[in-house]
Design a protein around this motif. Structure first.
Motif, PDB file in Angstrom:
ATOM      1  N   ALA A  15       6.364  -2.684   2.465  1.00 48.41           N
ATOM      2  CA  ALA A  15       7.149  -2.724   3.704  1.00 48.41           C
ATOM      3  C   ALA A  15       6.954  -1.412   4.453  1.00 48.41           C
ATOM      4  N   VAL A  16       6.143  -1.427   5.502  1.00 45.47           N
ATOM      5  CA  VAL A  16       5.794  -0.198   6.210  1.00 45.47           C
ATOM      6  C   VAL A  16       6.819   0.089   7.302  1.00 45.47           C
ATOM      7  N   ASP A  17       7.699   1.040   7.008  1.00 41.41           N
ATOM      8  CA  ASP A  17       8.631   1.530   8.021  1.00 41.41           C
ATOM      9  C   ASP A  17       8.100   2.854   8.555  1.00 41.41           C
ATOM     10  N   THR A  18       8.917   3.579   9.318  1.00 44.38           N
ATOM     11  CA  THR A  18       8.452   4.846   9.897  1.00 44.38           C
ATOM     12  C   THR A  18       8.094   5.862   8.812  1.00 44.38           C
ATOM     13  N   HIS A  19       8.823   5.833   7.686  1.00 48.01           N
ATOM     14  CA  HIS A  19       8.545   6.776   6.602  1.00 48.01           C
ATOM     15  C   HIS A  19       7.191   6.482   5.960  1.00 48.01           C
ATOM     16  N   LEU A  20       6.947   5.233   5.618  1.00 44.16           N
ATOM     17  CA  LEU A  20       5.664   4.877   5.003  1.00 44.16           C
ATOM     18  C   LEU A  20       4.502   5.133   5.954  1.00 44.16           C
TER      19      LEU A  20
ATOM     20  N   PRO B 140      -3.073   1.797  -7.073  1.00 42.83           N
ATOM     21  CA  PRO B 140      -3.347   1.115  -8.342  1.00 42.83           C
ATOM     22  C   PRO B 140      -2.266   0.093  -8.677  1.00 42.83           C
ATOM     23  N   ALA B 141      -2.656  -0.992  -9.312  1.00 46.67           N
ATOM     24  CA  ALA B 141      -1.747  -2.105  -9.600  1.00 46.67           C
ATOM     25  C   ALA B 141      -0.522  -1.671 -10.394  1.00 46.67           C
ATOM     26  N   GLU B 142      -0.677  -0.705 -11.293  1.00 47.29           N
ATOM     27  CA  GLU B 142       0.449  -0.291 -12.138  1.00 47.29           C
ATOM     28  C   GLU B 142       1.597   0.328 -11.339  1.00 47.29           C
ATOM     29  N   PHE B 143       1.317   0.785 -10.126  1.00 47.27           N
ATOM     30  CA  PHE B 143       2.347   1.430  -9.304  1.00 47.27           C
ATOM     31  C   PHE B 143       2.850   0.530  -8.175  1.00 47.27           C
ATOM     32  N   MET B 144       2.209  -0.605  -7.960  1.00 46.63           N
ATOM     33  CA  MET B 144       2.397  -1.351  -6.732  1.00 46.63           C
ATOM     34  C   MET B 144       3.832  -1.834  -6.495  1.00 46.63           C
ATOM     35  N   VAL B 145       4.492  -2.343  -7.503  1.00 46.21           N
ATOM     36  CA  VAL B 145       5.823  -2.922  -7.291  1.00 46.21           C
ATOM     37  C   VAL B 145       6.821  -1.869  -6.824  1.00 46.21           C
ATOM     38  N   ASP B 146       6.711  -0.644  -7.332  1.00 45.52           N
ATOM     39  CA  ASP B 146       7.671   0.407  -6.977  1.00 45.52           C
ATOM     40  C   ASP B 146       7.176   1.347  -5.888  1.00 45.52           C
ATOM     41  N   ALA B 147       5.920   1.207  -5.478  1.00 43.51           N
ATOM     42  CA  ALA B 147       5.301   2.192  -4.581  1.00 43.51           C
ATOM     43  C   ALA B 147       6.043   2.366  -3.273  1.00 43.51           C
ATOM     44  N   HIS B 148       6.495   1.268  -2.676  1.00 44.60           N
ATOM     45  CA  HIS B 148       7.114   1.433  -1.360  1.00 44.60           C
ATOM     46  C   HIS B 148       8.445   2.175  -1.459  1.00 44.60           C
ATOM     47  N   HIS B 149       9.160   2.044  -2.585  1.00 43.47           N
ATOM     48  CA  HIS B 149      10.383   2.826  -2.784  1.00 43.47           C
ATOM     49  C   HIS B 149      10.052   4.307  -2.892  1.00 43.47           C
TER      50      HIS B 149
ATOM     51  N   LEU C 115       7.509   5.919  -1.722  1.00 45.19           N
ATOM     52  CA  LEU C 115       7.034   6.441  -0.447  1.00 45.19           C
ATOM     53  C   LEU C 115       8.168   6.593   0.570  1.00 45.19           C
ATOM     54  N   ILE C 116       9.091   5.634   0.597  1.00 39.04           N
ATOM     55  CA  ILE C 116      10.242   5.740   1.493  1.00 39.04           C
ATOM     56  C   ILE C 116      11.082   6.967   1.138  1.00 39.04           C
ATOM     57  N   LEU C 117      11.397   7.111  -0.134  1.00 39.30           N
ATOM     58  CA  LEU C 117      12.229   8.235  -0.569  1.00 39.30           C
ATOM     59  C   LEU C 117      11.519   9.565  -0.332  1.00 39.30           C
ATOM     60  N   HIS C 118      10.217   9.588  -0.574  1.00 35.45           N
ATOM     61  CA  HIS C 118       9.447  10.815  -0.345  1.00 35.45           C
ATOM     62  C   HIS C 118       9.466  11.179   1.137  1.00 35.45           C
ATOM     63  N   GLY C 119       9.298  10.178   1.995  1.00 38.13           N
ATOM     64  CA  GLY C 119       9.323  10.427   3.427  1.00 38.13           C
ATOM     65  C   GLY C 119      10.699  10.803   3.942  1.00 38.13           C
ATOM     66  N   ARG C 120      11.713  10.243   3.335  1.00 37.48           N
ATOM     67  CA  ARG C 120      13.085  10.491   3.788  1.00 37.48           C
ATOM     68  C   ARG C 120      13.582  11.886   3.407  1.00 37.48           C
TER      69      ARG C 120
END
Length: 214
Positions: free
Chosen positions: A136-141, A168-177, A179-184
């Motif tokens: 889910a690409v928001d402004t943070h991602l 990588p597939a091993e990170f995919m399910v949690d990746a957007h969380h 990235l959002i938190l890192h950007g925030r």
């Protein structure tokens, strides 16, 4: 960022936060859908304040419809663009009741057919509620992907496709969380906290900054 840098980037984020969660508060798939719909151009904190009042009273499509447009508007009036969001949520609830038995559908096509639900909102629901590896690409991602060199792109869709291809597939399910938190909280828009960033050595921007300092 090359493949090894991306691997280290996400391994570092995972080590710091093994089970990242959305900061929106919800107790059902419908509550999640409603909260994400309401969160467009609003903060999670602001949405949570409103839904803490709304959900104890109306937490199903039928209960929202029973509230009526004005009743719903009173609960969410502190959220930006609340009038249009109230109309979208009411229309969405009508479709959920009439076409989906009051349940939130699991397909992207059905989700995106709901008023006020675009690709980003559908991706959040598919990922958070159903565990699908969506982005889910928001402004943070969008910002983090471009600034770090993780998945540069000129549009949210281009960034989304880049992330799906490069993470990588091993990170995919949690990746957007992550990235959002890192950007925030770290890779902020105006003043990124590069000196406190645990992944700056993997980041294009961080490496450029370090070369200047050296």
């Amino acid at each position: 960022m090359n493949a090894q840098q991306i691997q280290t980037f996400f391994a570092t984020l995972r080590a710091a936060n093994p089970s990242p969660q959305t900061e929106l508060e919800y107790a059902s798939v419908f509550e999640l859908l409603s909260a994400v719909l309401l969160s467009a151009q609003a903060t999670d904190v602001g949405v949570n304040k409103a839904t803490r009042r709304l959900f104890p009273v109306a937490n199903t499509p039928q209960k929202i419809l029973t509230l009526g447009l004005e009743g719903l508007s009173e609960y969410i009036r502190t959220i930006g663009l609340y009038r249009s969001k109230a109309k979208h949520l009411m229309a969405t609830c009508q479709i959920l009741v009439e076409q989906h038995g009051g349940q939130v559908p699991r397909s992207r096509e059905a989700l995106e057919a709901l008023p006020g639900v675009g690709r980003k909102t559908a991706n959040v629901v598919l990922n958070v509620a159903f565990g699908e590896p969506t982005m889910a690409v928001d402004t943070h991602l969008f910002r983090v992907s471009n600034r770090t060199g993780l998945a540069p792109g000129k549009t949210p869709l281009a960034v989304e496709m880049g992330l799906l291809k490069r993470i990588p597939a091993e990170f995919m399910v949690d990746a957007h969380h992550w990235l959002i938190l890192h950007g925030r909280y770290v890779c902020k828009a105006r003043q990124p906290l590069c000196s406190a960033c645990t992944v700056s050595s993997q980041c294009d921007h961080g490496r450029r900054l370090q070369s200047v300092l050296d």
